[in-house]
Scaffold this motif. Sequence first.
Motif, short mmCIF file in Angstrom:
data_model
loop_
_atom_site.label_atom_id
_atom_site.label_comp_id
_atom_site.label_asym_id
_atom_site.label_seq_id
_atom_site.Cartn_x
_atom_site.Cartn_y
_atom_site.Cartn_z
N LEU A 1 100.66 -5.67 36.13
CA LEU A 1 100.95 -5.37 37.55
C LEU A 1 101.71 -4.06 37.69
CD1 LEU A 1 101.93 -8.92 38.88
CD2 LEU A 1 99.79 -7.66 39.29
N LEU A 2 102.68 -3.80 36.81
CA LEU A 2 103.41 -2.54 36.86
C LEU A 2 102.50 -1.35 36.59
CD1 LEU A 2 106.76 -3.50 35.07
CD2 LEU A 2 106.43 -2.95 37.49
N LEU A 3 101.59 -1.50 35.63
CA LEU A 3 100.66 -0.41 35.34
C LEU A 3 99.73 -0.15 36.51
CD1 LEU A 3 99.77 -1.27 31.60
CD2 LEU A 3 101.21 0.59 32.45
N LEU A 4 99.26 -1.23 37.12
CA LEU A 4 98.38 -1.05 38.30
C LEU A 4 99.13 -0.37 39.45
CD1 LEU A 4 96.47 -4.47 38.32
CD2 LEU A 4 95.57 -2.23 37.65
N MET B 1 106.59 4.84 34.64
CA MET B 1 106.03 4.42 33.36
C MET B 1 107.08 4.48 32.26
SD MET B 1 103.41 3.30 31.81
CE MET B 1 102.16 3.61 33.04
N ASP B 2 107.91 5.54 32.27
CA ASP B 2 108.98 5.62 31.27
C ASP B 2 109.97 4.47 31.42
OD1 ASP B 2 107.87 7.90 30.24
OD2 ASP B 2 109.12 9.26 31.44
N ASP B 3 110.30 4.15 32.67
CA ASP B 3 111.21 3.02 32.89
C ASP B 3 110.61 1.71 32.41
OD1 ASP B 3 112.97 4.80 34.04
OD2 ASP B 3 112.34 4.37 36.10
N THR B 4 109.31 1.54 32.67
CA THR B 4 108.63 0.31 32.23
C THR B 4 108.62 0.20 30.71
OG1 THR B 4 107.22 0.41 34.20
CG2 THR B 4 106.51 -1.02 32.41
N ILE B 5 108.34 1.31 30.04
CA ILE B 5 108.32 1.32 28.58
C ILE B 5 109.72 1.03 28.03
CG2 ILE B 5 107.96 2.77 26.55
CD1 ILE B 5 105.70 4.15 28.08
N ALA C 1 102.62 -14.84 28.30
CA ALA C 1 101.68 -14.66 29.42
C ALA C 1 102.37 -14.01 30.62
CB ALA C 1 101.08 -16.00 29.80
N VAL C 2 103.59 -14.45 30.93
CA VAL C 2 104.33 -13.87 32.06
C VAL C 2 104.62 -12.39 31.84
CG1 VAL C 2 106.51 -13.95 33.33
CG2 VAL C 2 105.32 -16.07 32.77
N ILE C 3 105.06 -12.04 30.64
CA ILE C 3 105.35 -10.64 30.33
C ILE C 3 104.09 -9.79 30.42
CG2 ILE C 3 106.10 -9.07 28.50
CD1 ILE C 3 108.04 -11.25 27.60
N GLY C 4 102.97 -10.32 29.92
CA GLY C 4 101.71 -9.57 30.00
C GLY C 4 101.27 -9.33 31.43
N VAL C 5 101.36 -10.37 32.27
CA VAL C 5 100.96 -10.22 33.67
C VAL C 5 101.86 -9.21 34.38
CG1 VAL C 5 100.80 -11.42 35.89
CG2 VAL C 5 99.93 -12.51 33.82
N ILE D 1 112.08 -0.70 29.49
CA ILE D 1 112.36 -2.12 29.68
C ILE D 1 111.62 -2.96 28.63
CG2 ILE D 1 112.05 -4.05 31.27
CD1 ILE D 1 112.44 -2.08 33.56
N ALA D 2 110.35 -2.60 28.37
CA ALA D 2 109.57 -3.35 27.38
C ALA D 2 110.17 -3.23 25.99
CB ALA D 2 108.13 -2.85 27.38
N MET D 3 110.65 -2.02 25.62
CA MET D 3 111.27 -1.85 24.30
C MET D 3 112.55 -2.66 24.19
SD MET D 3 109.29 0.06 22.50
CE MET D 3 110.40 0.52 21.18
N ALA D 4 113.35 -2.62 25.27
CA ALA D 4 114.59 -3.41 25.24
C ALA D 4 114.28 -4.90 25.14
CB ALA D 4 115.42 -3.11 26.50
N THR D 5 113.25 -5.35 25.87
CA THR D 5 112.86 -6.77 25.79
C THR D 5 112.38 -7.13 24.40
OG1 THR D 5 112.22 -6.66 28.13
CG2 THR D 5 111.40 -8.52 26.85
N LYS D 6 111.62 -6.21 23.80
CA LYS D 6 111.12 -6.47 22.44
C LYS D 6 112.26 -6.59 21.44
CE LYS D 6 108.26 -4.46 18.80
NZ LYS D 6 107.45 -3.29 18.39
#
Length: 242
Positions: free
Chosen positions: A235-238, A169-173, A227-231, A175-180
Amino acid sequence: MSIWMYLRKQARQLENELDLKLVSFSKLCTSYSSSRDGRRGDTSDTTPLLNNSTQDRMFDTMSVEIEQLLAKLTAVNDKMAEYTNAPGAAALNAALMHTLQRHRDILQDYTHEFHKTKGNFLAIREREDLLGSVRKDIETYKSGSGVNNRRTELFLKEHEHLRNSDRLMDDTISIAMATKENITFQRGMLKSIQSKVNTLANRFPAINNLIQRINLRKRRDSLILGAVIGVCTILLLLYAFH
């Protein structure tokens, strides 16, 4: 001189016996250590105890025999020293003292070797007895608390799974922050470019239609990318909480 020769003969005989005894004594200590090392993985109790008991008895017996031989050799050396102080041996005193000193050095070496080997044997036996007691306590604990150990293992596995999920989860967050941040930077650049293009479109009306088409395609691409980022995030959260 016959007395001196008799004492020297006794000393040499005792030294030869001590040499043989010390070699056997050293081999006994070495075999004791090797047999203990070979039986560390063995869980049986009967055979190791019998073997250790036999070696311990041999060690005690040989220790007593060597100590007796050392005492006898010491007594012979003392008699040789008394002989060198006799009035009749004054003429040969230098040669006798040299021979006596050599026998004393041999006695000292044998005594030192005996105490060293004996100390090593006792240290090995004490260490192995302590390790054996610890291993026995561990086996007793394992056999008496198997259910608790199983629960502990399950809890540890679950804890490790939660730690992995938290790390994912930390890695996902991250990545999301860097993408943002990257998207925000690109958005600023696009706004700057758009303002310049709008300026040009206002000056050249023929380009205005082209700019509008570009803006529509850009909005469509933004929606698709969102839409791609949201999907992917869903999927990563699931996967993390599965």
